[in-house]
Design a protein around this motif. Sequence first.
Motif, PDB file in Angstrom:
ATOM      1  N   ARG A  19      39.200  46.049  15.996  1.00 55.59           N
ATOM      2  CA  ARG A  19      38.723  46.580  14.664  1.00 55.59           C
ATOM      3  C   ARG A  19      37.915  47.794  14.440  1.00 55.59           C
ATOM      4  O   ARG A  19      38.209  48.372  13.510  1.00 55.59           O
ATOM      5  N   ARG A  20      37.011  47.877  15.348  1.00 60.53           N
ATOM      6  CA  ARG A  20      36.151  49.091  15.497  1.00 60.53           C
ATOM      7  C   ARG A  20      36.821  50.220  15.299  1.00 60.53           C
ATOM      8  O   ARG A  20      36.421  51.518  14.955  1.00 60.53           O
ATOM      9  N   TRP A  55      35.045  58.102  12.598  1.00 56.33           N
ATOM     10  CA  TRP A  55      33.943  58.867  11.915  1.00 56.33           C
ATOM     11  C   TRP A  55      33.906  60.344  12.873  1.00 56.33           C
ATOM     12  O   TRP A  55      34.039  60.120  13.956  1.00 56.33           O
ATOM     13  N   LEU A  56      33.436  61.360  12.270  1.00 54.66           N
ATOM     14  CA  LEU A  56      33.385  62.499  13.040  1.00 54.66           C
ATOM     15  C   LEU A  56      32.048  62.462  13.785  1.00 54.66           C
ATOM     16  O   LEU A  56      31.017  61.652  13.174  1.00 54.66           O
ATOM     17  N   PRO A  57      31.968  62.952  14.779  1.00 51.48           N
ATOM     18  CA  PRO A  57      30.749  62.764  15.524  1.00 51.48           C
ATOM     19  C   PRO A  57      29.471  63.580  15.061  1.00 51.48           C
ATOM     20  O   PRO A  57      29.863  64.584  14.266  1.00 51.48           O
ATOM     21  N   ARG A 115      39.453  51.134  14.199  1.00 50.25           N
ATOM     22  CA  ARG A 115      40.529  51.488  13.380  1.00 50.25           C
ATOM     23  C   ARG A 115      39.575  52.639  12.542  1.00 50.25           C
ATOM     24  O   ARG A 115      40.438  53.169  11.672  1.00 50.25           O
ATOM     25  N   PHE A 116      38.348  52.644  12.726  1.00 46.45           N
ATOM     26  CA  PHE A 116      37.609  53.704  11.827  1.00 46.45           C
ATOM     27  C   PHE A 116      37.230  54.594  12.443  1.00 46.45           C
ATOM     28  O   PHE A 116      36.804  54.633  13.573  1.00 46.45           O
ATOM     29  N   TRP A 167      25.305  43.034  17.650  1.00 45.85           N
ATOM     30  CA  TRP A 167      26.960  42.418  17.665  1.00 45.85           C
ATOM     31  C   TRP A 167      26.885  41.452  18.795  1.00 45.85           C
ATOM     32  O   TRP A 167      27.650  40.274  18.426  1.00 45.85           O
ATOM     33  N   ALA A 183      36.829  42.378  17.924  1.00 44.20           N
ATOM     34  CA  ALA A 183      35.886  43.041  17.307  1.00 44.20           C
ATOM     35  C   ALA A 183      36.073  44.486  17.644  1.00 44.20           C
ATOM     36  O   ALA A 183      36.115  45.539  16.779  1.00 44.20           O
TER      37      ALA A 183
END
Lengths: 184, 777
Positions: A91-92, A97-99, A94-95, A48, A88
């Motif tokens: 934005r990250r 995920w389940l751990p 915003r999503f 990144w 950045a």
Amino acid sequence: MMDSKVMTQPTSGETSATETAGQVADLFERYHEAIFAYLYRLLNEAQWAHDLTQETFLRLYQTRERLATVENERAWIYRIASNLAFNALKRRRRFSWLPWREGDAAVDPALRAEDPAMRIPEQAHVARALATLSPAYRAPLLLYSHYDFSVREIAEALEISESAVKTRLFRARQMFREAYEDGE
Amino acid sequence: MNEQREFLEKLARYRELNAAERREVTRRLEDDPAAAELLGAYREMDERLARLPDPVPDPALARAFRSALARETAGDRGWSGWLRRAPAVAGQVAGVALLLLLVLAGALLFRDQLQMPAAGPGQTPTPAGEDTTPAALATQPAGPQPTGTPTPASFFPGPTPTPAVTIDVAAPFDPFAGYMAVWPEQTGMAHGSLRAGMKAFLQQVGGIEALADPAVMAGLENRLRPHVPVWGEQSLQLVDVYPGGGRELVVAVLPYVDIYAQDGNGILHVRGAGLPRYWPEADSWPQAVQVMTLPGSDATGIFITYGYGEVNDRAAELLVAAFDGTRAYWQEVWRGAVPELAALPEGVQPVEIDVGTGIPVLSLTCPAVGAFDRPAAGDNVDQRLARRDVYQWNGMRFEHVSIERAAPQTQRQFANVAEAYLRQGDFAEALARYRVLAAGESGLPAGTGEPDWQTLAALRAGQLHALQGETDAAREMLGRARLSSTQLGRVAGVFGETYDTSGDAVAAWAALLADGEMIRELVSQGNGLAGGAAEPLALFYPGMALAGALADLTPADLVQGSPPDVLARWNSRGLDVGPGRFADMDGDGSLEIVVAQMIPSPEEVSYVPVSLLDYGPQGWHAVSLGELPAANVAAGQFPGPEPGLPEPVPAPDGGYLLIEIGGIYAGWDGQQVQTFQAPRPGYPEWLRSNRPDHLCPLPAAEQMVPVTVPITGEGPTPAALEQEGLPTPPPTSTQFPGTALPPTPWDQDGMPQPSATPTPWDQDGMPQPNATPTPAG
């Protein structure tokens, strides 16, 4: 890291394309390693950081005509990099995920093999403590303590007021100290 | 309180206190030991932070930047090249000084005489670029003549050249030397030099028509050929492209393809007819295949292919650019791409151009490829059948008019279809086909040097029976496979031995995956047993072992907190997994699992396949998304503490998510694997993966989805796209006029049709008319 340059206003006319390209090339040579390291410390991810380093200098090139009016090149470049990094990160988030594993969320992001700080326990301890700070606090502390920025420069680089820098710096020091001591 | 806070803030920035502040702080520190201690802590903190070592960027970053900057200053798309090529440019890029020198030298040499402006960075080079500054052949002042060595004039009979430019008189006349050497990294500069050199040459020989003399054309070829990477039969063509009757010179050696024309006043014009969009231009070589009349449009079309890849793994990007004689630029009226899989037994598939009826028709043939081909492809059954797409000129553009599919013609293709069903989660269809193949009832040839497809089918059938708990049928099929003396028999032996003792299909699969030496050996041997570079573990299908272990779970069971349970299931069966995620990857409202596996190897680098586990009507099945870089494993980072898999991003063409694996964004749309390249500067769209095997056929230009998204991080949300007014992606199953597209992907390659007459393009079923597949169990 101490390299900064105060530029005067352009005297006349436009800077030629070759000159601005040369100027950007010069800035790249002087700053790209530091910018990469700064972004790495903000993002804790090498790929990144590479991407955003590229993007930083691409933006610099695209806005190169403004360089002639920039007083502090170093703060200008760090401002571009900081904006990219904060956007950045935003934005990250915003999503969701389940751990994957229990405790994934608490995984220490500083524990990355590519970080040279990991090779020496004391430095790893510092990097780990630094990584616990949110980027909003990590950035001013890094700029002040590692990159030797003044409060005014930090304000320019982060596009916040000087008083906000003072406050964040103070809080960042508190947070870092607690994290550092907790890790001992 | 505020005063105390202000004081502490001053301590925090102790390095830059003014005189008054310094006096105040000094005074208070004397009275406040705690504050003094705090200041000491801050100083210590700063020392520690100052000593923190900086991570060092990959040197390719700097090399690529210098290259990109040089290209940008030369007027080409340097930034896109920078980002796209950064990993591959190590050791190939000249330094800034050299490049700037070349730019300046080029400018000095050619600018004044030829007045060739370089495209500015803001100019988009596609679909066409144009040199609008004419070079007047007849009116240019004469320059010095070459002396000593033979001059161009002495080479060529015919028109007396009118020297017009300054060239290096001390060297043999080679207008391309030097500057073309910067190809491929400096394609833009090389292209500019090519144009300048062409102009110099044409001026020397007296104009384009002089090339009608074969000796002159040969002279041009002899000078140009050493400087270009790929030379084809159609690299230089003297053809009538523009209206008016004269001939033009088509030069197809570097992107762009250039068309040189000379008007009635002897003025030379150059136009570029499009760049490759999907392959890096530096790695592509163009061929101007055919010039054609495009009826109804008053336009002339030129059919260009951009080759890409290597000997055994090539692809062609195809472009038809049209010029109507009045526009300033060429228009792109069609674009497509097909793989040219020379490694397949079927060989390279041709592109057909038919202008016999006066209406141009283009046909692209995609070969039948699948998991057992090299390269492997996606998992959609539709794609595993040979397919021909036909496009017909309709007066404005090439319209997609039909799709035709062929039945499997070989046992390899038959196995690919069966495997595609398996990877779609349709175990019954897969098993039926594998049993037919295992029984030798496919009626199809195996092909010389091909793997033993019957053994492979028996192995797969045995594995499928085992996963479904059909022990007897599993043992029967595995026993048949184990009788084979081939490598496949060895694989069946490893699986079968564990299955015999444990009766556990997952444990047997795990034992297979743990035999790193055998896997390494088979993968390195290739021979079609495994998938090759694109999916080296196709034969071993490691994700299916993970799917099998979840037999009694449903997506509803995957909730926060359950991952440890899932991991325990895998670990208890001997399956080694690393980073993973739960997410609704295909947008169906239920969770899927994305997970990386460790496939050990006796060598340092192991395989790290990433699978997506989806739940379908027949249970969990695995989709292969790609492989993580093996270097991660070598560096000991797997299954390390870091999250490992990156965050997903929305796919640009639908309601599913993509995840970056090894630089490619891969996702599962519920039907097939979709792969993309992320946007880059200069390429603001998500592009289908540039892996040739993923592009058959490439969506025609009008079907492409232009999406503007950030360069890094996630793509836009659907809502964001709407806000930006970006176009809605077209449906993926567009019904084209005149086609007989099936309503679902499944009903065109169904079971045998007794009355079907095999013809190359009208049948898609199983080719054994009377075969009756044996159902599971």
